[in-house]
Design a protein around this motif. Structure first.
Motif, PDB file in Angstrom:
ATOM      1  N   PRO A  83     -27.639  12.029 -13.713  1.00 31.67           N
ATOM      2  CA  PRO A  83     -27.797  11.035 -12.643  1.00 31.67           C
ATOM      3  C   PRO A  83     -27.050  11.431 -11.380  1.00 31.67           C
ATOM      4  CG  PRO A  83     -26.151  10.304 -14.203  1.00 31.67           C
ATOM      5  CD  PRO A  83     -26.698  11.583 -14.764  1.00 31.67           C
ATOM      6  N   TYR A  84     -27.545  10.982 -10.236  1.00 29.54           N
ATOM      7  CA  TYR A  84     -26.970  11.367  -8.968  1.00 29.54           C
ATOM      8  C   TYR A  84     -25.926  10.336  -8.539  1.00 29.54           C
ATOM      9  CZ  TYR A  84     -31.388  13.796  -9.361  1.00 29.54           C
ATOM     10  OH  TYR A  84     -32.436  14.518  -9.841  1.00 29.54           O
ATOM     11  N   PRO A  85     -24.789  10.809  -8.062  1.00 31.95           N
ATOM     12  CA  PRO A  85     -23.693   9.886  -7.801  1.00 31.95           C
ATOM     13  C   PRO A  85     -23.845   9.057  -6.534  1.00 31.95           C
ATOM     14  CG  PRO A  85     -23.042  12.117  -7.220  1.00 31.95           C
ATOM     15  CD  PRO A  85     -24.394  12.210  -7.867  1.00 31.95           C
ATOM     16  N   ARG A  86     -24.583   9.544  -5.534  1.00 31.28           N
ATOM     17  CA  ARG A  86     -24.647   8.820  -4.272  1.00 31.28           C
ATOM     18  C   ARG A  86     -25.522   7.578  -4.394  1.00 31.28           C
ATOM     19  NH1 ARG A  86     -24.591  14.007  -3.344  1.00 31.28           N
ATOM     20  NH2 ARG A  86     -26.850  14.209  -3.446  1.00 31.28           N
ATOM     21  N   PRO A  87     -25.067   6.455  -3.857  1.00 31.56           N
ATOM     22  CA  PRO A  87     -25.843   5.215  -3.980  1.00 31.56           C
ATOM     23  C   PRO A  87     -27.079   5.219  -3.085  1.00 31.56           C
ATOM     24  CG  PRO A  87     -23.895   4.851  -2.639  1.00 31.56           C
ATOM     25  CD  PRO A  87     -23.775   6.247  -3.179  1.00 31.56           C
ATOM     26  N   ILE A  88     -28.018   4.371  -3.433  1.00 36.01           N
ATOM     27  CA  ILE A  88     -29.240   4.174  -2.655  1.00 36.01           C
ATOM     28  C   ILE A  88     -29.237   2.739  -2.142  1.00 36.01           C
ATOM     29  CG2 ILE A  88     -31.759   3.953  -2.817  1.00 36.01           C
ATOM     30  CD1 ILE A  88     -31.740   6.309  -4.740  1.00 36.01           C
ATOM     31  N   VAL A  89     -29.556   2.558  -0.874  1.00 37.34           N
ATOM     32  CA  VAL A  89     -29.655   1.226  -0.271  1.00 37.34           C
ATOM     33  C   VAL A  89     -31.122   0.851  -0.177  1.00 37.34           C
ATOM     34  CG1 VAL A  89     -29.322  -0.121   1.840  1.00 37.34           C
ATOM     35  CG2 VAL A  89     -27.490   1.357   1.006  1.00 37.34           C
ATOM     36  N   TRP A  90     -31.443  -0.341  -0.673  1.00 34.42           N
ATOM     37  CA  TRP A  90     -32.812  -0.875  -0.595  1.00 34.42           C
ATOM     38  C   TRP A  90     -32.760  -2.153   0.228  1.00 34.42           C
ATOM     39  CZ3 TRP A  90     -36.602  -0.064  -5.164  1.00 34.42           C
ATOM     40  CH2 TRP A  90     -37.880  -0.502  -4.809  1.00 34.42           C
ATOM     41  N   VAL A  91     -33.338  -2.116   1.430  1.00 36.67           N
ATOM     42  CA  VAL A  91     -33.397  -3.274   2.313  1.00 36.67           C
ATOM     43  C   VAL A  91     -34.757  -3.932   2.137  1.00 36.67           C
ATOM     44  CG1 VAL A  91     -33.217  -4.112   4.682  1.00 36.67           C
ATOM     45  CG2 VAL A  91     -31.863  -2.126   3.946  1.00 36.67           C
ATOM     46  N   ARG A  92     -34.750  -5.171   1.689  1.00 39.62           N
ATOM     47  CA  ARG A  92     -35.993  -5.838   1.273  1.00 39.62           C
ATOM     48  C   ARG A  92     -36.102  -7.215   1.921  1.00 39.62           C
ATOM     49  NH1 ARG A  92     -38.548  -7.883  -3.959  1.00 39.62           N
ATOM     50  NH2 ARG A  92     -40.362  -6.525  -4.226  1.00 39.62           N
ATOM     51  N   GLN A  93     -37.252  -7.497   2.507  1.00 38.49           N
ATOM     52  CA  GLN A  93     -37.469  -8.816   3.098  1.00 38.49           C
ATOM     53  C   GLN A  93     -37.624  -9.855   1.993  1.00 38.49           C
ATOM     54  OE1 GLN A  93     -40.430  -8.796   6.185  1.00 38.49           O
ATOM     55  NE2 GLN A  93     -40.508 -11.043   6.307  1.00 38.49           N
ATOM     56  N   LEU A 120     -28.628  -3.548  -2.945  1.00 36.31           N
ATOM     57  CA  LEU A 120     -29.808  -4.311  -2.545  1.00 36.31           C
ATOM     58  C   LEU A 120     -29.441  -5.250  -1.405  1.00 36.31           C
ATOM     59  CD1 LEU A 120     -32.751  -5.202  -2.977  1.00 36.31           C
ATOM     60  CD2 LEU A 120     -31.917  -6.801  -4.730  1.00 36.31           C
ATOM     61  N   VAL A 121     -30.129  -5.102  -0.284  1.00 35.20           N
ATOM     62  CA  VAL A 121     -29.921  -5.951   0.884  1.00 35.20           C
ATOM     63  C   VAL A 121     -31.168  -6.816   1.069  1.00 35.20           C
ATOM     64  CG1 VAL A 121     -29.464  -6.025   3.361  1.00 35.20           C
ATOM     65  CG2 VAL A 121     -28.472  -4.199   1.962  1.00 35.20           C
ATOM     66  N   ARG A 122     -30.992  -8.121   1.030  1.00 35.60           N
ATOM     67  CA  ARG A 122     -32.110  -9.046   1.204  1.00 35.60           C
ATOM     68  C   ARG A 122     -32.067  -9.619   2.611  1.00 35.60           C
ATOM     69  NH1 ARG A 122     -32.240 -13.065  -3.814  1.00 35.60           N
ATOM     70  NH2 ARG A 122     -34.152 -13.665  -2.721  1.00 35.60           N
TER      71      ARG A 122
END
Length: 279
Positions: A83-93, A120-122
């Protein structure tokens, strides 16, 4: 009608010119499958903007899965294994929760992403989503950013995509624009994909197979568009592979709901807890 057509053509031409002027990414990523990699080798740029469209409303889950898979591929450093250590940001309406359903931690893990690595950014509206994605993509410590607005908001115009792409180029963080209920429009995206789900190859004992996608490359800044591939996703290696022809029709997921595990089975399999609100 003629004037409207000319304006549309001009916008598309300007989008291509703007894309050529964007800072070049320092590296590229591949899909891992022989078919597309033989065409796209070293041409999928990191630190750039890529677009993924759902072909129909029912194809939104497939488009989301494909976008996340691309994000995982782009987050992989050279020689790095998952697994990859860097986080992923998901911006979702927010509106997407009612239209396409909420993101599921179990589903994310099945695709190869540790839910603890997802931020997760809502956002309540497209403008807020654009601001959040624009701030996130500036952070060079991230593996990737996914931006998922709903429909065709006026705020998401050619200027907005250029701003996002410039920030991605400056930070080296790849940005994936996931479009739902929208038609392709002028942008500076390096690639544009159209995604549909297809039947998967079954596992032994007719168990559901790996996620499978029919993908069409609608646009490529290097002029490589016009290609179609059938791909499946291997969550263990975080890599695509060319899908083998089916000997007979099968479904990619069970027809009924999976049986509920008891507490002991959940603990043995590794419990995946729901997302919790931060802040």
């Amino acid at each position: 009608m003629r004037a409207a057509h000319d304006v549309s053509a001009l916008r598309q031409m300007l989008a291509g010119l703007e894309a050529e002027r964007l800072p070049g990414a320092s590296s590229a990523f591949s899909l891992g499958a022989t078919g597309p990699d033989s065409v796209l080798a070293d041409t999928l740029a990191r630190g750039a903007l890529h677009e993924i469209y759902a072909a129909e409303g029912a194809d939104m889950p497939a488009a989301s899965g494909f976008a996340l898979a691309l994000a995982l591929r782009s987050a992989q450093a050279e020689g790095e294994a998952p697994p990859y250590p860097r986080p992923i940001v998901w911006v979702r309406q927010d509106f997407l929760d009612s239209e396409a359903g909420r993101l599921d931690a179990h589903g994310l893990r099945d695709l190869g992403l540790d839910p603890s690595r997802l931020i997760l950014v809502r956002a309540r509206d497209p403008e807020q989503a654009l601001r959040a994605a624009g701030d996130a993509v500036r952070c060079a410590a991230l593996g990737a950013v996914l931006l998922e607005p709903w429909g065709e908001p006026k705020a998401l115009d050619l200027t907005a995509t250029r701003r996002l792409a410039l920030r991605a180029g400056a930070s080296g963080v790849t940005l994936f624009l996931l479009r739902m209920a929208a038609k392709p429009s002028a942008s500076v995206a390096v690639t544009r994909w159209l995604v549909r789900p297809i039947l998967s190859n079954p596992l032994p004992a007719d168990a559901p197979g790996a996620p499978a996608f029919a993908v069409a490359l609608l646009r490529h800044r290097g002029g490589l568009q016009g290609h179609d591939w059938n791909l499946e996703w291997d969550h263990e290696s975080c890599s695509f592979r060319d899908i083998a022809p089916l000997s007979r029709p099968v479904v990619s997921v069970p027809a009924g709901k999976p049986a509920r595990q008891d507490a002991g089975a959940q603990e043995a399999a590794g419990d995946v807890r729901p997302f919790r609100r931060a802040g």
